[in-house]
Design a protein around this motif. Structure first.
Motif, PDB file in Angstrom:
ATOM      1  N   THR A 177       0.743  -1.218   0.044  1.00  0.00           N
ATOM      2  CA  THR A 177       0.119   0.022  -0.014  1.00  0.00           C
ATOM      3  C   THR A 177       0.772   1.204   0.112  1.00  0.00           C
ATOM      4  O   THR A 177       2.079   1.261   0.289  1.00  0.00           O
ATOM      5  N   GLY A 179       1.061   3.474   2.342  1.00  0.00           N
ATOM      6  CA  GLY A 179       1.150   4.068   3.439  1.00  0.00           C
ATOM      7  C   GLY A 179       2.721   4.608   3.580  1.00  0.00           C
ATOM      8  O   GLY A 179       3.734   4.229   3.019  1.00  0.00           O
ATOM      9  N   THR A 219      -2.449   7.376  -0.416  1.00  0.00           N
ATOM     10  CA  THR A 219      -2.650   7.463   0.944  1.00  0.00           C
ATOM     11  C   THR A 219      -2.375   9.088   1.054  1.00  0.00           C
ATOM     12  O   THR A 219      -1.474   9.492   0.542  1.00  0.00           O
ATOM     13  N   LEU A 252      -6.951   6.968   0.212  1.00  0.00           N
ATOM     14  CA  LEU A 252      -7.489   7.003   1.516  1.00  0.00           C
ATOM     15  C   LEU A 252      -6.757   8.341   2.383  1.00  0.00           C
ATOM     16  O   LEU A 252      -5.307   8.376   2.291  1.00  0.00           O
ATOM     17  N   CYS A 253      -7.687   9.214   2.794  1.00  0.00           N
ATOM     18  CA  CYS A 253      -7.180  10.387   3.456  1.00  0.00           C
ATOM     19  C   CYS A 253      -7.588  10.171   4.862  1.00  0.00           C
ATOM     20  O   CYS A 253      -8.697   9.866   5.014  1.00  0.00           O
ATOM     21  N   SER A 293     -12.018   7.835   6.533  1.00  0.00           N
ATOM     22  CA  SER A 293     -11.333   7.247   7.662  1.00  0.00           C
ATOM     23  C   SER A 293     -12.085   6.955   8.845  1.00  0.00           C
ATOM     24  O   SER A 293     -12.060   7.943   9.629  1.00  0.00           O
TER      25      SER A 293
END
Length: 360
Positions: A177, A179, A219, A252-253, A293
């Motif tokens: 991911t 991340g 992200t 994704l935040c 989130s």
């Protein structure tokens, strides 16, 4: 572009015609548009990919297999330096126990997140992931690493990113991911994570992951001391990378949790988070799935479904954010009811059997 001449009507027309906004227009929207106007535009872009009242969710667990890390990011309350009291590395049987607990709760996604542990060689990870794939097959899926960890392991093993990605693929890994991105500007990384890799290296590694046939995500974390321009730079870099690779399955935040960290601070409010989520959906017009989130915003994250998001997860554990003040609820029905009260119909998304989301 002369931003003084911009109007909401002009930007609205661009979006309505399926067009793309510029960085200048994104800045203008943040500074001038009402939250209702941002919501309207965000839902228009969302509608290019999803039906109006649909949304998906997952039940997942983040397993922090080690807390030993030499990155020393000043926003992290989780890590321990090598030799420091409280450092640990999980045994494989401990990992299996956590995976079994996840399956018993109806979940099928696990994300591994540890750190830069100089005592764990690449073979430790490959053996762990190979054994998980052999033991569980397609009953669950796992996000093996963050890109930041991937880069550290490649460097530590003295391998290039392409070779390292292939090693993980051979071990049964399908996902690595996004991340470790936080805010993708060089200035931010110099201020807060000077021992992490550069933005250019981050995207170089992510490109190698995609080229190897592995799946990955985008992200972003907001709420540190980043400026609007840094947020826009992060979004612009992400959109450009997706234009070039079409390899990002989702965005994704989440928000920085400031408790017990070195830099501290005050957590941003939900209004600012929703505003940023809407702007992200408008700007990232080439990423089908925008995720809100629950981990850092709890049930209020579900409001993000009305601001352009279409997906969320229900986490059962994440020590990293919990150490910094996040709270987790296992009352899934109550959280899902929030989505229903907002007019959405949540449907469980099985990552293990889902195809790669397609871009436009």
């Amino acid at each position: 572009m002369n931003t003084a001449e911009l109007t909401f009507e002009q930007i609205h027309q661009t979006i309505a015609q399926g067009g793309r906004i510029s960085r200048d227009e994104a800045r203008w929207l943040w500074q001038n548009a009402s939250i209702a106007e941002l919501c309207d535009l965000a839902m228009q872009v969302r509608g290019r990919f999803h039906t109006p009242h649909s949304c998906t969710y997952m039940i997942m667990r983040i397993i922090n297999y080690t807390n030993v890390c030499v990155a020393q990011c000043d926003y992290c309350a989780f890590y321990r330096l090598p030799g420091q009291e409280g450092g640990y590395v999980m045994k494989q049987e401990e990992v299996y126990t956590k995976l079994d607990e996840l399956l018993a709760l109806g979940g099928d996604l696990v994300s591994f997140n540890g750190g830069f542990n100089p005592h764990l060689p690449l073979d430790y990870y490959c053996n762990l992931f190979r054994n998980i794939r052999d033991r569980y097959g397609d009953r669950l899926e796992f996000y093996a690493l963050t890109i930041a960890e991937f880069m550290y392991l490649a460097d530590h093993a003295k391998l290039d990113y392409a070779t390292t990605a292939q090693r993980f693929k051979d071990a049964g890994v399908r996902w690595i991911t996004g991340g470790g991105s936080e805010i993708l500007t060089e200035d931010f990384r110099k201020r807060h994570s000077k021992f992490k890799y550069t933005v250019a290296q981050y995207f170089e590694a992510q490109r190698a992951i995609i080229d190897a046939g592995l799946r990955t995500t985008a992200t972003m974390v907001i709420g540190f001391d980043e400026t609007l321009e840094e947020r826009l730079e992060h979004l612009e870099r992400t959109r450009q990378f997706q234009d070039e690779t079409h390899g990002l399955a989702s965005f994704l935040c989440w928000t920085y949790k400031p408790y017990f960290t070195q830099i501290g601070g005050i957590e941003i409010g939900n209004g600012e988070y929703l505003r940023h989520l809407a702007l992200s959906r408008i700007f990232l017009d080439n990423i089908p799935r925008i995720r809100t989130s629950v981990l850092t915003r709890n049930e209020r994250a579900l409001e993000g479904l009305a601001y352009g998001a279409d997906d969320f997860d229900l986490p059962i554990e994440d020590e990293v954010t919990q150490k910094a003040g996040a709270t987790i609820s296992l009352d899934f029905d109550s959280i899902l009811n929030v989505a229903k009260e907002l007019g959405f119909t949540p449907e469980y998304r099985h990552v293990a059997t889902a195809p790669q989301p397609s871009t436009r």
